[in-house]
Design an enzyme around this catalytic site. Structure first.
Site, PDB file in Angstrom:
ATOM      1  N   CYS A   7      16.751 -50.940  -9.335  1.00 49.99           N
ATOM      2  CA  CYS A   7      16.203 -51.699 -10.454  1.00 49.99           C
ATOM      3  C   CYS A   7      16.614 -53.167 -10.419  1.00 49.99           C
ATOM      4  O   CYS A   7      16.111 -53.952 -11.212  1.00 49.99           O
ATOM      5  CB  CYS A   7      16.684 -51.085 -11.762  1.00 49.99           C
ATOM      6  SG  CYS A   7      18.469 -51.038 -11.847  1.00 49.99           S
ATOM      7  N   CYS A  61      20.485 -52.178 -17.840  1.00 48.57           N
ATOM      8  CA  CYS A  61      19.809 -51.457 -18.916  1.00 48.57           C
ATOM      9  C   CYS A  61      20.816 -50.847 -19.899  1.00 48.57           C
ATOM     10  O   CYS A  61      22.030 -50.888 -19.660  1.00 48.57           O
ATOM     11  CB  CYS A  61      18.953 -50.356 -18.313  1.00 48.57           C
ATOM     12  SG  CYS A  61      19.957 -49.019 -17.660  1.00 48.57           S
ATOM     13  N   CYS A  95      21.864 -45.162 -13.077  1.00 53.27           N
ATOM     14  CA  CYS A  95      22.480 -46.286 -13.790  1.00 53.27           C
ATOM     15  C   CYS A  95      23.995 -46.092 -13.888  1.00 53.27           C
ATOM     16  O   CYS A  95      24.756 -47.055 -13.845  1.00 53.27           O
ATOM     17  CB  CYS A  95      21.897 -46.411 -15.188  1.00 53.27           C
ATOM     18  SG  CYS A  95      20.106 -46.335 -15.231  1.00 53.27           S
TER      19      CYS A  95
HETATM   20 FE1  FES Z   1      18.991 -50.493 -13.796  1.00 50.38          FE
HETATM   21 FE2  FES Z   1      19.653 -48.649 -15.453  1.00 50.38          FE
HETATM   22  S1  FES Z   1      17.663 -49.234 -14.954  1.00 50.38           S
HETATM   23  S2  FES Z   1      20.946 -49.811 -14.225  1.00 50.38           S
END
Ligand code: FES
Length: 147
Positions: A33, A59, A103
């Site tokens: 991400c 996030c 994450c």
């Molecule tokens: Fe990137 Fe959670 S979506 S760390």
């Protein structure tokens, strides 16, 4: 979808910030991400983690897991800290949705990267600790990382 504990740590994250002259600093990125996490450790002469702070450009699940991970490593020695896996952190938060498990890896990897930095600076070997794969060094950062 999120447990109350996740919501609590997301809304009131513990140990956010930086430590000046930290014993070890680890910065890792999540390839999936693009989120980034940095962890600062203050380790005393008995190898006890006296203080820990984190910053993330990530996030909500990354914020919550880092917050919980810092709570779990605080006061532990470095060997105990090594044993805190992302699964243990997720369990301490009463679980994470499966799509958010990656994450929680950020926190574990950032702690390992900070321990690696500490070990390098002190010329010691920490059992079971490997060179972090995704460590981002100072100077390689982009403007966007200033959060
Ligand atoms: Fe990137 Fe959670 S979506 S760390």
């Amino acid at each position: 979808m999120y447990s109350e504990k996740v919501m609590d740590h997301f809304q009131n994250p513990r140990n956010v910030g930086e430590i000046e002259n930290a014993s070890g600093v680890g910065t890792v990125g999540n390839a999936k991400c693009g989120d980034i996490m940095r962890i600062y450790l203050d380790i005393d002469e008995n190898q006890i983690i006296r203080d820990v702070k984190f910053k993330t450009f990530g996030c909500g699940a990354a914020v919550a897991t880092s917050s919980m991970a810092t709570e779990l490593v605080k006061g532990k020695n470095i060997q105990e800290a090594m044993k805190i896996t992302n699964k243990a952190v997720a369990e301490a938060l009463d679980g994470l949705p499966p799509v958010k498990m990656h994450c929680s890896l950020l926190a574990e990897e950032a702690i390992h990267a900070a321990l690696w930095d500490y070990a390098q600076k002190h010329n010691i070997t920490i059992e079971g600790l490997q060179k972090p794969k995704s460590d981002i060094h100072e100077g390689e950062e982009t403007e966007e990382e200033e959060y």
